[in-house]
Scaffold this motif. Structure first.
Motif, PDB file in Angstrom:
ATOM      1  N   MET A 158     -16.110 -10.630   4.012  1.00 15.29           N
ATOM      2  CA  MET A 158     -15.111 -11.655   4.286  1.00 15.29           C
ATOM      3  C   MET A 158     -15.733 -12.944   4.808  1.00 15.29           C
ATOM      4  N   GLY A 159     -16.993 -12.879   5.217  1.00 15.27           N
ATOM      5  CA  GLY A 159     -17.631 -14.064   5.767  1.00 15.27           C
ATOM      6  C   GLY A 159     -17.084 -14.442   7.129  1.00 15.27           C
ATOM      7  N   VAL A 160     -16.482 -13.496   7.848  1.00 19.14           N
ATOM      8  CA  VAL A 160     -15.998 -13.811   9.195  1.00 19.14           C
ATOM      9  C   VAL A 160     -17.003 -13.290  10.219  1.00 19.14           C
ATOM     10  N   GLN A 161     -16.894 -13.844  11.397  1.00 17.65           N
ATOM     11  CA  GLN A 161     -17.806 -13.473  12.474  1.00 17.65           C
ATOM     12  C   GLN A 161     -17.490 -12.064  12.966  1.00 17.65           C
ATOM     13  N   LYS A 162     -18.527 -11.214  13.002  1.00 11.96           N
ATOM     14  CA  LYS A 162     -18.302  -9.865  13.540  1.00 11.96           C
ATOM     15  C   LYS A 162     -18.050  -9.968  15.041  1.00 11.96           C
ATOM     16  N   MET A 163     -17.078  -9.202  15.537  1.00  8.00           N
ATOM     17  CA  MET A 163     -16.738  -9.289  16.949  1.00  8.00           C
ATOM     18  C   MET A 163     -17.330  -8.120  17.716  1.00  8.00           C
ATOM     19  N   GLU A 164     -17.686  -8.411  18.959  1.00  2.91           N
ATOM     20  CA  GLU A 164     -18.197  -7.351  19.838  1.00  2.91           C
ATOM     21  C   GLU A 164     -17.023  -6.537  20.377  1.00  2.91           C
ATOM     22  N   GLY A 165     -17.325  -5.343  20.820  1.00  3.03           N
ATOM     23  CA  GLY A 165     -16.292  -4.521  21.450  1.00  3.03           C
ATOM     24  C   GLY A 165     -15.445  -3.813  20.415  1.00  3.03           C
ATOM     25  N   SER A 166     -14.192  -3.573  20.769  1.00  8.30           N
ATOM     26  CA  SER A 166     -13.327  -2.869  19.824  1.00  8.30           C
ATOM     27  C   SER A 166     -11.936  -3.489  19.841  1.00  8.30           C
ATOM     28  N   VAL A 167     -11.147  -3.051  18.902  1.00  6.88           N
ATOM     29  CA  VAL A 167      -9.822  -3.627  18.734  1.00  6.88           C
ATOM     30  C   VAL A 167      -8.943  -3.383  19.970  1.00  6.88           C
ATOM     31  N   GLU A 168      -9.259  -2.321  20.717  1.00  7.29           N
ATOM     32  CA  GLU A 168      -8.460  -2.019  21.924  1.00  7.29           C
ATOM     33  C   GLU A 168      -8.620  -3.092  23.001  1.00  7.29           C
ATOM     34  N   ASP A 169      -9.729  -3.848  22.934  1.00 11.21           N
ATOM     35  CA  ASP A 169      -9.971  -4.870  23.962  1.00 11.21           C
ATOM     36  C   ASP A 169      -9.122  -6.118  23.758  1.00 11.21           C
ATOM     37  N   LEU A 170      -8.500  -6.246  22.586  1.00 10.29           N
ATOM     38  CA  LEU A 170      -7.757  -7.478  22.288  1.00 10.29           C
ATOM     39  C   LEU A 170      -6.430  -7.496  23.040  1.00 10.29           C
ATOM     40  N   PRO A 171      -5.965  -8.696  23.424  1.00  9.17           N
ATOM     41  CA  PRO A 171      -4.672  -8.778  24.109  1.00  9.17           C
ATOM     42  C   PRO A 171      -3.557  -8.203  23.239  1.00  9.17           C
ATOM     43  N   GLU A 172      -2.570  -7.643  23.890  1.00  2.00           N
ATOM     44  CA  GLU A 172      -1.471  -7.034  23.148  1.00  2.00           C
ATOM     45  C   GLU A 172      -0.753  -8.094  22.301  1.00  2.00           C
ATOM     46  N   GLY A 173      -0.358  -7.698  21.148  1.00  2.00           N
ATOM     47  CA  GLY A 173       0.371  -8.623  20.277  1.00  2.00           C
ATOM     48  C   GLY A 173      -0.541  -9.454  19.387  1.00  2.00           C
ATOM     49  N   THR A 174      -1.868  -9.290  19.544  1.00  2.00           N
ATOM     50  CA  THR A 174      -2.784 -10.041  18.676  1.00  2.00           C
ATOM     51  C   THR A 174      -2.601  -9.570  17.232  1.00  2.00           C
ATOM     52  N   THR A 175      -2.636 -10.526  16.319  1.00  2.00           N
ATOM     53  CA  THR A 175      -2.549 -10.162  14.900  1.00  2.00           C
ATOM     54  C   THR A 175      -3.816 -10.627  14.190  1.00  2.00           C
ATOM     55  N   THR A 176      -4.019 -10.084  13.017  1.00  4.23           N
ATOM     56  CA  THR A 176      -5.197 -10.446  12.226  1.00  4.23           C
ATOM     57  C   THR A 176      -5.226 -11.945  11.986  1.00  4.23           C
ATOM     58  N   ARG A 177      -4.077 -12.486  11.619  1.00  2.00           N
ATOM     59  CA  ARG A 177      -4.074 -13.911  11.275  1.00  2.00           C
ATOM     60  C   ARG A 177      -4.291 -14.791  12.503  1.00  2.00           C
ATOM     61  N   LEU A 204       0.853  -1.192   0.000  1.00  2.00           N
ATOM     62  CA  LEU A 204       0.000   0.000   0.000  1.00  2.00           C
ATOM     63  C   LEU A 204       0.890   1.243   0.000  1.00  2.00           C
ATOM     64  N   PRO A 205       0.357   2.368  -0.481  1.00  3.18           N
ATOM     65  CA  PRO A 205       1.181   3.589  -0.503  1.00  3.18           C
ATOM     66  C   PRO A 205       1.354   4.203   0.887  1.00  3.18           C
ATOM     67  N   TYR A 206       0.746   3.610   1.895  1.00  2.71           N
ATOM     68  CA  TYR A 206       0.905   4.090   3.271  1.00  2.71           C
ATOM     69  C   TYR A 206       1.042   2.869   4.160  1.00  2.71           C
ATOM     70  N   GLU A 207       1.496   3.083   5.387  1.00  2.00           N
ATOM     71  CA  GLU A 207       1.679   1.938   6.272  1.00  2.00           C
ATOM     72  C   GLU A 207       0.389   1.626   7.023  1.00  2.00           C
ATOM     73  N   LEU A 208       0.003   0.372   6.992  1.00  2.00           N
ATOM     74  CA  LEU A 208      -1.212  -0.063   7.677  1.00  2.00           C
ATOM     75  C   LEU A 208      -0.786  -0.909   8.873  1.00  2.00           C
ATOM     76  N   THR A 209      -1.396  -0.666  10.031  1.00  6.54           N
ATOM     77  CA  THR A 209      -1.010  -1.455  11.209  1.00  6.54           C
ATOM     78  C   THR A 209      -1.926  -2.669  11.346  1.00  6.54           C
ATOM     79  N   GLU A 210      -1.482  -3.636  12.142  1.00  7.69           N
ATOM     80  CA  GLU A 210      -2.316  -4.810  12.437  1.00  7.69           C
ATOM     81  C   GLU A 210      -3.628  -4.360  13.072  1.00  7.69           C
ATOM     82  N   GLU A 211      -3.545  -3.355  13.958  1.00  7.83           N
ATOM     83  CA  GLU A 211      -4.756  -2.887  14.656  1.00  7.83           C
ATOM     84  C   GLU A 211      -5.775  -2.354  13.651  1.00  7.83           C
ATOM     85  N   GLU A 212      -5.280  -1.564  12.708  1.00  8.71           N
ATOM     86  CA  GLU A 212      -6.201  -0.998  11.702  1.00  8.71           C
ATOM     87  C   GLU A 212      -6.817  -2.105  10.853  1.00  8.71           C
ATOM     88  N   LEU A 213      -5.997  -3.094  10.525  1.00  9.82           N
ATOM     89  CA  LEU A 213      -6.510  -4.197   9.708  1.00  9.82           C
ATOM     90  C   LEU A 213      -7.541  -5.012  10.485  1.00  9.82           C
TER      91      LEU A 213
END
Ligand code: FES
Ligand SMILES: [Fe+2]
Length: 468
Positions: free
Chosen positions: A309-328, A286-295
């Motif tokens: 994407m056919g994935v399950q929508k998650m409750e809450g927000s990305v800030e609630d995820l444990p540190e170091g979590t990645t999209t994959r 991408l022409p700009y840097e995208l973070t794991e959090e944004e993705l």
């Protein structure tokens, strides 16, 4: 990783890879034991020579394929589950040939040429037929054969006219029929090597993802306006995602297919190959840097992207995820509960999140996942083919397998689905474009990302030239 033309100068042809993490690097991060199958990742540079357009558009080449390859290669006729009971049979057509594949005993499947020995009529007409019948009776004059191919009866009213027929020797000619992991293959060449030798190490790979217990839940076919190889090669590289399927991987934010791993084996001589599409990761192109959090936010927490994407929508927000979590990682966790049967044990994140696609020469593609493809020529027409997609579902342990789906033919205005339709429309335009080119020039392939296409044509040439 090489990123510029300048840096490429220091690399041998075929050595350069895209930006971003490669599959083998992702495997280094696994927290469970990595199966040897995923580490068995060979690649050989096979040159950069142009590919001859005639392979796709020439009638002469098409005829050579038929005479020199289809007539003597192992090819998938059906699945064992298509004909579960003694007497069940199915018709497999390839080019002008037709075969009756029949279960003659509980553990025996045999194949016969689908042609009456009297005046040559097709004995079984319908490709989708798998009805249990005790005989093959020719609809023309009524001569019948037993399911084991032996002559059953010449009708009494016409029997007087065939004194020259030795009833013991008037059996239907047989075609070789061998089975691997629920797949029923045939070969018209009586001198061909055994199926298992032809398949080679792919049989060991699939010990981790067995097929024989799967259920063929759907089987859809369509006549596509391209050569059979073009339609198949639509699934032999993933870098067309960028232009052909820009909606995939959340509008390319999660990747553009360029860090897919491609494997050919034994220097390209093995009759099978593989590609592994990387899971969603911030796209480094991408022409700009995208973070794991944004993705992650885009993929799991925003309504529109989630449904695409056919994935399950998650409750809450990305800030609630444990540190170091990645999209994959998150995707692996959401995929895990439904992954049994499509992944080995314990499953790796790569199996849970990457599309792993194998090809067996010349024309089938089994995945550890549920998708399965077959591509066949449409008669002798180089401009058309039969494309088939089957869903091979892994059943929960102990579950009874429902009857296998029969083939369903899609009409001209029916489609496999959104993404597949993009591929189907694309290859029809490629077929036309190939004919529109200024002769004689050839096609310019990528050294790495098109290696499966080159592998496919290299083997094809060997068959056509009778070097195999
Ligand atoms: S053609 Fe089959 S019985 Fe005559
Ligand atoms: Fe595609």
């Amino acid at each position: 990783m090489a990123t510029t033309r300048k840096e490429l100068e220091n690399l041998a042809p075929g050595e350069a890879r895209s930006r971003g993490k490669q599959i083998q690097e992702l495997l280094d991060e696994e927290t469970v034991e990595v199966p040897w199958q995923l580490r068995h990742a060979e690649y050989t540079y096979l040159g950069s020579e142009p590919l001859d357009r005639d392979h796709y558009i020439s009638q002469e080449w098409c005829d050579k394929e038929i005479e020199n390859m289809w007539s003597r290669i192992w090819q998938l006729a059906c699945f064992e589950q298509d004909i579960p009971e003694v007497g069940d049979h199915i018709v497999y057509d390839i080019v002008d040939w037709s075969f009756i594949i029949v279960r003659t005993e509980p553990d025996t499947i045999r194949g016969f040429y689908n042609s009456c020995l009297h005046r040559g009529r097709r004995l079984c007409e319908n490709e989708t037929e798998s009805a249990n019948k005790p005989e093959f009776r020719c609809p023309f004059h009524g001569i019948s054969w037993n399911i084991d191919g032996s002559l059953k009866a010449i009708p009494p009213s016409i029997d007087f006219d065939f004194p020259h027929v030795d009833v013991e020797k008037f059996g239907l000619p047989e075609v070789r029929c061998e089975i691997w992991d629920g797949f029923v293959f045939i070969n018209m060449d009586d001198d061909a090597e055994p199926l298992m030798d032809f398949l080679g190490d792919i049989t060991k790979h699939f010990e981790r993802w067995p097929f024989a217990t799967r259920w063929k839940a759907t089987h859809t076919a369509k006549i596509v306006n391209s050569n059979w190889k073009l339609a198949q090669e639509a699934f032999m590289e993933a870098f067309h995602v960028l232009a052909t399927h820009p909606q995939m991987s959340i509008g390319l934010l999660g990747g553009d297919g360029s860090n897919t791993e491609y494997n050919i084996y034994d220097g390209g001589d093995a009759n099978w190959s593989r590609m592994t599409m990387a899971p969603p990761m911030p796209n480094p192109n991408l022409p700009y840097e995208l973070t794991e959090e944004e993705l992650m936010e885009e993929m799991f927490f925003r309504g529109e992207s989630v449904s695409e994407m056919g994935v399950q929508k998650m409750e809450g927000s990305v800030e609630d995820l444990p540190e170091g979590t990645t999209t994959r990682k998150l995707l692996a966790d959401t995929a895990r509960p439904n992954a049994n049967g499509y992944v080995g044990l314990p499953p790796t994140d790569v199996e849970l999140t990457s599309a792993i696609q194998y090809h067996i020469f010349p024309n089938i593609s089994p995945w550890p996942g549920p998708i399965f493809y077959r591509h066949r020529p449409y008669g002798r027409d180089p401009d058309k083919c039969i494309m088939e997609i089957m869903m091979m579902v892994a059943l929960p342990e102990g579950a009874e397998r429902p009857p296998a789906a029969k083939i369903r033919w899609l009409g001209d205005d029916e489609h496999f689905g959104n993404i597949f339709n993009q591929d189907v429309e694309n290859v029809a335009q490629v077929q036309r474009g190939l004919k529109a080119a200024k002769p004689p020039g050839g096609l310019t392939l990528g050294n790495y990302q098109d290696i499966k296409v080159r592998w496919h044509h290299r083997l094809l040439e060997k068959w056509v030239n009778r070097e195999i």
